[in-house]
Every structure is written in structure tokens, then in C-alpha cells.
Write a protein that holds these residues in place. Structure first.
Motif, PDB file in Angstrom:
ATOM      1  N   ASP A 459       0.835  -1.203   0.000  1.00  0.00           N
ATOM      2  CA  ASP A 459       0.000   0.000   0.000  1.00  0.00           C
ATOM      3  C   ASP A 459       0.870   1.255   0.000  1.00  0.00           C
ATOM      4  O   ASP A 459       0.605   2.218  -0.734  1.00  0.00           O
ATOM      5  N   CYS A 462       2.805   1.525  -3.551  1.00  0.00           N
ATOM      6  CA  CYS A 462       1.915   1.920  -4.646  1.00  0.00           C
ATOM      7  C   CYS A 462       1.391   3.340  -4.452  1.00  0.00           C
ATOM      8  O   CYS A 462       1.328   4.122  -5.411  1.00  0.00           O
ATOM      9  N   GLY A 463       1.029   3.685  -3.233  1.00  0.00           N
ATOM     10  CA  GLY A 463       0.495   5.013  -2.974  1.00  0.00           C
ATOM     11  C   GLY A 463       1.514   6.109  -3.211  1.00  0.00           C
ATOM     12  O   GLY A 463       1.215   7.123  -3.867  1.00  0.00           O
ATOM     13  N   ALA A 466       2.370   6.482  -6.855  1.00  0.00           N
ATOM     14  CA  ALA A 466       1.236   7.014  -7.610  1.00  0.00           C
ATOM     15  C   ALA A 466       1.091   8.519  -7.466  1.00  0.00           C
ATOM     16  O   ALA A 466       0.585   9.184  -8.376  1.00  0.00           O
ATOM     17  N   ASP A 505      -1.682  -4.485  -8.667  1.00  0.00           N
ATOM     18  CA  ASP A 505      -2.952  -4.047  -9.257  1.00  0.00           C
ATOM     19  C   ASP A 505      -4.032  -3.895  -8.185  1.00  0.00           C
ATOM     20  O   ASP A 505      -4.803  -2.928  -8.194  1.00  0.00           O
ATOM     21  N   LEU A 508      -3.382  -0.812  -6.020  1.00  0.00           N
ATOM     22  CA  LEU A 508      -3.747   0.411  -6.740  1.00  0.00           C
ATOM     23  C   LEU A 508      -5.265   0.544  -6.867  1.00  0.00           C
ATOM     24  O   LEU A 508      -5.803   1.659  -6.840  1.00  0.00           O
ATOM     25  N   ARG A 509      -5.962  -0.580  -7.004  1.00  0.00           N
ATOM     26  CA  ARG A 509      -7.429  -0.525  -7.059  1.00  0.00           C
ATOM     27  C   ARG A 509      -7.991   0.017  -5.747  1.00  0.00           C
ATOM     28  O   ARG A 509      -8.900   0.858  -5.741  1.00  0.00           O
ATOM     29  N   ALA A 512      -7.506   3.725  -5.509  1.00  0.00           N
ATOM     30  CA  ALA A 512      -8.094   4.518  -6.601  1.00  0.00           C
ATOM     31  C   ALA A 512      -8.864   5.750  -6.137  1.00  0.00           C
ATOM     32  O   ALA A 512      -8.719   6.835  -6.726  1.00  0.00           O
ATOM     33  N   LEU A 515      -6.537   8.503  -5.580  1.00  0.00           N
ATOM     34  CA  LEU A 515      -5.674   8.864  -6.711  1.00  0.00           C
ATOM     35  C   LEU A 515      -6.457   9.505  -7.850  1.00  0.00           C
ATOM     36  O   LEU A 515      -5.870   9.854  -8.870  1.00  0.00           O
ATOM     37  N   PRO A 527       1.832   4.242 -12.560  1.00  0.00           N
ATOM     38  CA  PRO A 527       2.288   3.779 -11.241  1.00  0.00           C
ATOM     39  C   PRO A 527       2.604   2.287 -11.214  1.00  0.00           C
ATOM     40  O   PRO A 527       3.566   1.864 -10.581  1.00  0.00           O
ATOM     41  N   ARG A 528       1.772   1.479 -11.882  1.00  0.00           N
ATOM     42  CA  ARG A 528       2.010   0.030 -11.904  1.00  0.00           C
ATOM     43  C   ARG A 528       3.407  -0.291 -12.435  1.00  0.00           C
ATOM     44  O   ARG A 528       4.157  -1.066 -11.842  1.00  0.00           O
TER      45      ARG A 528
END
Length: 699
Positions: A459, A462-463, A466, A505, A508-509, A512, A515, A527-528
Motif C-alpha cells: 500500500d 503503490c500510494g 502514484a 494491481d 492500486l485498485r 483509486a 488517486l 504507477p504500476r
């Protein structure tokens, strides 16, 4: 005759954490600037204490080396007119080089013929070079924080008191603020405060030792360890080893002198981590344990001077610690009055990161992700513990103890969960989801803590990527490198099999909603891709410490979505890559890959048409491939990557014969396309283990 060099900067007490980086700067600047001036240096040593930063250099050459260099002038066309007479351009160039036009050379360059001059550049005297080099070095140290004092324009970690700059027996002129260099240094502030005049650099270390200063950091560290271990034995136990504390205390003193103190046994009722943190963080005391590692009511304090009145000194050390432990006990008792679960609501008012929301929102995200990871890894039986531990994982952040000692987050969560009657697996998971905290820290021992820790870190990774705040150069404010390595270590250490890209994935979902309004440059990777590329870089850096760089690159290029599988492939490939018969195999595959890459762009993807296999060699290769494909699939299914490589290696004779007997680029487009499809299938089979084109092979 070669000389020795000494530079020492004396100052008020420099913070311990500043010393090693400052010495690294001094060493780098001196060696780089000397090299630029072509001045040869021998062995370089650094010395450092709270009051001094020093560099000693052996075998300094008398002068910089002479060189002959070629200086390019105007083109021949511009240097001479139609009659062959020198133009003003030629004359001015010759004049600038203090030569006649006849002495100039004609040289060929990629741009044509030019005039040139050979210039002999004499090396400068070492005294002239080093006066400039040392001035640059003294002013070039990059301190994390610096200060100014008095009327001095320059800044330093602490006010500079003296500078020693000696080349042999000669003082080099160096000025910092209102301090001019000389040959006078000073010993221990209290034990030997008198000035010490140095005749030559070689006298430095011994002169300071006589003045009660151990200037060599490694020697002082060894002496400190020897003394505190002996003191722990004297106290009836043994030292609780703590490398970071040893490093810190080493650079807090010039002459380590330990004393043994004690605290009230009733404080042993507190969690041992609390006691250790109280002693370490605030007082820099060492802890003492028994043979079983249990904390004893003893501590070791290190003074900068031998203690004359031990009882008086101990009263001071113990009084300060007594107050700290009383505070710790107060926080511990007060915090336990409120069940840990009742603190969760407060996390909604604690910001984790401005754009990514509160800790309460973060907890919601990584709880969902941890449950998903449990499902993917076949650990679904832990779902209840994972959900409960995730909910409580960050609740100790709003306790008094963690507010005072942030280092104890997780530790106090475990203790308060136990006090609140939470199940032991939940309490343990709260603690273990922070593991590993450092590169050499232990891994989680149970699945709930490990899976929550993975989810929490994914988390974060990815955060932060992003919102465009990933690491830049040496700056990594969110410790993303450490988080990424922790994910890798946990996955490999616990043997978790799941898709890393799917986990990214999912993270990131879940992010969302936060973001939705984040703006990114059109040229910026998604970001991925940023996160997965970051993992690739960390894996490469980690694995190249043990394996060949090209082999690591070959494995990563074939994919690392399953980290455990990627590691197994790496180990298998490393076992065979050094064998004699491997190089020809790599060459054969590279030939396959090159043809597919260059000629396969216009070939429509599809299966090989066996009816168009008209040559025995290509029919044999197709049959060999077809048989190897099923065998390789079986080996991969059981993680037998060595066996898979053996099956792939068995294709080499058929591949060699194919290239010897078959013209791939046949005139018939259908034949050519069919043969390229066959080679594409061969390449795909190889790529299931590694991209062999990345391997550097020598025939």
C-alpha cells in the motif's frame, strides 16, 4: 622524496552521526582533487573523534606528473590561404601556444585536417597543489546541518577551533574563517588540554594517544567493546549486543571509560523493549542480560573520562535513568487503562500522508489486501486473525508510550493487545507486521503478521509512487527501498507463491479513490510500471551481491512475477552457466533470438504448419521441440528448474543441425514464415527460464 600529509580540523563537539560522512567527504575531495592535479598519493587514512576530523596520507609525490597534450587549433583550410601562406588564424594560434607556425603539427580528425600544438605541461609542486586541495576540502564538507558563529562567513558542524596542515615538516597555508593552519593540535579536553606541537604527520596518532585521545575510529570502537563487555561480566551478566549503539557511542567519546549502574528490579515488569529503549535512546546506556538473554537490572554507561568518584558518578547516571523509567511506567500503566480496540477510532484523525489520507483509511486498504494475499497464498484459514490484527495494527500510534518512543510501535501494540485480552495470534501479528525493520532483522514467524506486513508495505509503495513522490537519488523520505526489500525478504523467506503484478494491481485498485485527482505528466510511466520496475531494480541489486550480474539480468528479463520461482530459476541457471558446454548453448539460443527479433516482426503469430516442414532438419527440430515442451512444462510445474534447463539443453544438437542444413530466409514467403514461427516457439521455450541473450558467454 615522498612526504606524508596531515590535515586535522579541530572543533567544538561534533554530533556523532556527522563524523563518518564528513570523513568520507574529506577523503573523497582530497583524493579526487589530487588526481586532477596529477599528484600521486599513497595510503590514505582517516581519523575522527567528537573534537576532530583528520586525514593522513602516506607517500605524497614531490610534484604532479608532467604530461604532453595536444591542443587543437584552426582547420588547415582556415590556417593557410590559397598560396599556402599562414593566415592570421594560424599565427594567432601559434602565438597563443608560444610556438612558431612552422612548429605546429597537422593532424587528421573526423572533421578533417587541423593544426595542432604539442604542449608540455609541467607538474606543479605538491605544496602548491595541496594548499589548494586542503582549502577546498575544509570548505567542501557537506554536513546535514551546519552553523555559523561570530563574524565567520563560512559554516561548519560546530565552531572550528584549530587547523593542522602539514606536508612533511612544512605547514601548508589553509584558512577557515578566522582560523589559520599550523602544526598545533590538542589532546583530551579535560585530561590533556595543553597544546601539542607536531613536528611531522607521522607523529600524529602516537602524540594524541599520549594525550588520552584514541583517534583511530576502528581502534576506539574495539577498545569500547572490550571494556563494555568486561563491565557486563563484572555486573554478573553479558552485554546485549547492539551494533548501532556501539557505533554511536564510539563517536561520542575520545577515551571510552565505562561504569556499571543499576535500576530498581520492579521496573523489570515493564516490557524489556521499553527498558532497552529508555536506556539507549535517551541515555546511550548499554543493557546487560543473563545467559538466557533475559534483561538484568543493570546498565553500562560510557564516560569520556576515567571516573574518579564512581559512587558520585553513578548517582548521576542512575538518577536520570530512574526518572526516565518512572515516565515509562506511567505511560505503560495509563495506556493499558484503555483497550487497544477503543483507540482505533482516533486513527481517523491521524494523517498518514496528505494525499493518501489518514491511518484509518490506510488500515482499511491493507486489511483488504492482506485478506486477498491470504487467499492467493493458500492461507485463508488465518482470515479472522488477519482482519482483527489489521484493524488493531496501528492503534498503538495514539498511545502515550509510542508518542514518546516511536521506535516501539508494534512492540506496544502487542503488549496492549495482550492486556486487552486479544488472542495471542492477533497480538503477535501486530508486532510482526513491522518485521523486518532493518536489512538484518528477523522475519515474521507466523503468516498473519507476514501477510499484513506485505499488504501494508505494498500500500505504501503503490500510494507513494502514484502521487509522484518515489525515491530520488539518495533521498528516500518514505523508506521505499527498505519497504521493497522487506517485501522481497518476506516472500522468499516464507515461500509465498502469488503474482506480484496482481498484488500491485489490487493495491492500486484500493487506492483509486485517493488517486482520482492526481495529475501525472504524459511522459511519466504509470504507477504500476513504476512499482514493478522498482522491484526489478531492488531484486537486481540484491541478487548481484551473490550471483553474476548477467545471469541475474537473464532471469529477471524472463519475468519475476512469482518471486520464489524467479529465485529458483536464478539458482538453477547459476549452477550450469559456468559449465564448459553452456557457452555453445547460449550462442545457439542467441542466434535463434536474433533471427526472431530481426525477421519475425512481419510474421503473423500462429502455429507451425507441419505440412510445410520439408527438410529433415526442420522436421527433427520440430519433433524435438514438441517432446521437450511437454517435459519442460512438467519440470516447471514441480519447480524443477535444473531439470527444465536439462531438457532445454537437449535441444542444442537439433538447433545446430537446423542452422547447418536449413536456410531460414527462404525465397518462398510461406516457408520463411513457417521457419521463423518454429524458431519463435524454440525461443519461447527458452524464455520460460531465462533470456539467454543477456548472458555473456566466451567461446
Amino acid at each position: 622524496m615522498a612526504s606524508e600529509l596531515l590535515l586535522e580540523i579541530g572543533a567544538e563537539e561534533i554530533p556523532a552521526s556527522f563524523i563518518l560522512p564528513a570523513l568520507a567527504d574529506l577523503r573523497r575531495i582530497i583524493t579526487e582533487r589530487a588526481a586532477e592535479a596529477r599528484l600521486k598519493l599513497g595510503e590514505v587514512r582517516t581519523y575522527g573523534t567528537p573534537r576532530r576530523l583528520a586525514v593522513w596520507v602516506k607517500d605524497v609525490a614531490e610534484r604532479g606528473e608532467d604530461i604532453t597534450r595536444e591542443v587543437l587549433g584552426p582547420s588547415a583550410r582556415a590556417a593557410f590561404d590559397k598560396e599556402g601562406k599562414p593566415t592570421k588564424a594560424a599565427e594567432k594560434f601559434a602565438e597563443s601556444q608560444k610556438l612558431s607556425v612552422d612548429a605546429l603539427l597537422r593532424v587528421q580528425t573526423p572533421k578533417g585536417e587541423y593544426l595542432a600544438a604539442k604542449v608540455e605541461e609541467k607538474g606543479r609542486a605538491a605544496t602548491d597543489i595541496l594548499a589548494e586541495v586542503l582549502h577546498t576540502a575544509v570548505h567542501g564538507i557537506n554536513f546535514r546541518k551546519a552553523m555559523r558563529w561570530g563574524d565567520v562567513d563560512q559554516s561548519f558542524a560546530r565552531p572550528v577551533q584549530w587547523v593542522v596542515a602539514l606536508l612533511g615538516g612544512e605547514v601548508l597555508p589553509v584558512v577557515f574563517g578566522d582560523v589559520k593552519s599550523g602544526r598545533v593540535t590538542y589532546g583530551h579536553r579535560f585530561l590533556s588540554p595543553a597544546a601539542i606541537e607536531l613536528a611531522r604527520p607521522s607523529d600524529y596518532e602516537a602524540a594524541l594517544e599520549k594525550a588520552n585521545v584514541v583517534a583511530d575510529i576502528s581502534r576506539r570502537r574495539a577498545l569500547l567493546l572490550e571494556k563494555v563487555r568486561a563491565a557486563a561480566t563484572e555486573a554478573g551478566g553479558q552485554l546485549m549486543e547492539d551494533e548501532s549503539l556501539v557505533d554511536q557511542v564510539t563517536n561520542l567519546v575520545e577515551l571510552p571509560s565505562p561504569v556499571v549502574g543499576s535500576f530498581e528490579e520492579r521496573h523489570l515488569e515493564l516490557p524489556p523493549e521499553v527498558l532497552v529503549q529508555e536506556m539507549k535512546s535517551h541515555q546511550r546506556y548499554f543493557s546487560v542480560v543473563d545467559a538466557n538473554g533475559k534483561l538484568l537490572p543493570r546498565f553500562i554507561a560510557v564516560s569520556n573520562t576515567p571516573v574518579r568518584d564512581v559512587k558520585l558518578s553513578l548517582r548521576g547516571y542512575e538518577r536520570v535513568l530512574r526518572a526516565r523509567l518512572a515516565d515509562g511506567r506511567f505511560f505503560f500503566d495509563e495506556d493499558r487503562k484503555t483497550p487497544l480496540a477503543d483507540r482505533v477510532e482516533k486513527l481517523g484523525r491521524v494523517v498518514w500522508q496528505g494525499q493518501l489520507g489518514s491511518y484509518a483509511e490506510k488500515v482499511e486498504r491493507f486489511r483488504s489486501l492482506a485478506v486477498k494475499l491470504a487467499e492467493w497464498t493458500g492461507r485463508g484459514e488465518h482470515q479472522a486473525s488477519i482482519e482483527r490484527a489489521s484493524t488493531l495494527a496501528k492503534a498503538d500510534l495514539v498511545t502515550g508510550m509510542v508518542g514518546e518512543f516511536p521506535e516501539l510501535q508494534g512492540v506496544m501494540g502487542r503488549e496492549y493487545a495482550r492486556a486487552s485480552g486479544e488472542p495471542e495470534p492477533v497480538a503477535l501479528a501486530i508486532y510482526e507486521h513491522y518485521l523486518p525493520r532493518t536489512a538484518d532483522d528477523a522475519l515474521p514467524t507466523q503468516d498473519p503478521g507476514a501477510l499484513i506486513g506485505l499488504a501494508d508495505r505494498l500500500d505504501t509503495l503503490c500510494g507513494i509512487f502514484a502521487i509522484g513522490k518515489g525515491p530520488s537519488g539518495a533521498a528516500d523520505p518514505f523508506a521505499l527501498r527498505r519497504a521493497c526489500l522487506a517485501v522481497i525478504r518476506i516472500v522468499l523467506g516464507r515461500g509465498y507463491r502469488f503474482s506480484l503484478s496482481a498484488a500491485v494491481d489490487e493495491a492500486l485498485r484500493l487506492l483509486a479513490p485517493k488517486l482520482a485527482n492526481v495529475k501525472r505528466k504524459a511522459s511519466e510511466a504509470a504507477p504500476r510500471e513504476q512499482v514493478l520496475d522498482f522491484f526489478r531494480g531492488r531484486l537486481k541489486a540484491l541478487w548481484t551481491e551473490q550471483f553474476r550480474t548477467d545471469v541475474v539480468e537473464a532471469v529477471l528479463s524472463a519475468g519475476f512475477d512469482d518471486l520464489v520461482a524467479a529465485r529458483l530459476r536464478l539458482e538453477a541457471l547459476s549452477r550450469i552457466v559456468g559449465q564448459e558446454d553452456f557457452a555453445p548453448l547460449a550462442v545457439a539460443f542467441k542466434r535463434v533470438a536474433n533471427i526472431v527479433e530481426k525477421q519475425g516482426k512481419d510474421v503473423v503469430a500462429g502455429e507451425v504448419d507441419t505440412g510445410r516442414l520439408i527438410d529433415d532438419a526442420e522436421r527433427n527440430l520440430h519433433a524435438s521441440y514438441f517432446q521437450a515442451r511437454s517435459l519442460v512444462a512438467e519440470r516447471l510445474q514441480s519447480d524443477d528448474y535444473s531439470g527444465a534447463l536439462k531438457e532445454i539443453t537437449g535441444l542444442k544438437p537439433a538447433v545446430d543441425t537446423f542452422f547447418d542444413k536449413v536456410m531460414v530466409m527462404a525465397e518462398d514467403p510461406a516457408l520463411r514464415e513457417n521457419r521463423i514461427r518454429l524458431l519463435t516457439e524454440i525461443g519461447t521455450l527458452f524464455n520460460q527460464v531465462a533470456d539467454f541473450t543477456k548472458i555473456q558467454s566466451e567461446l
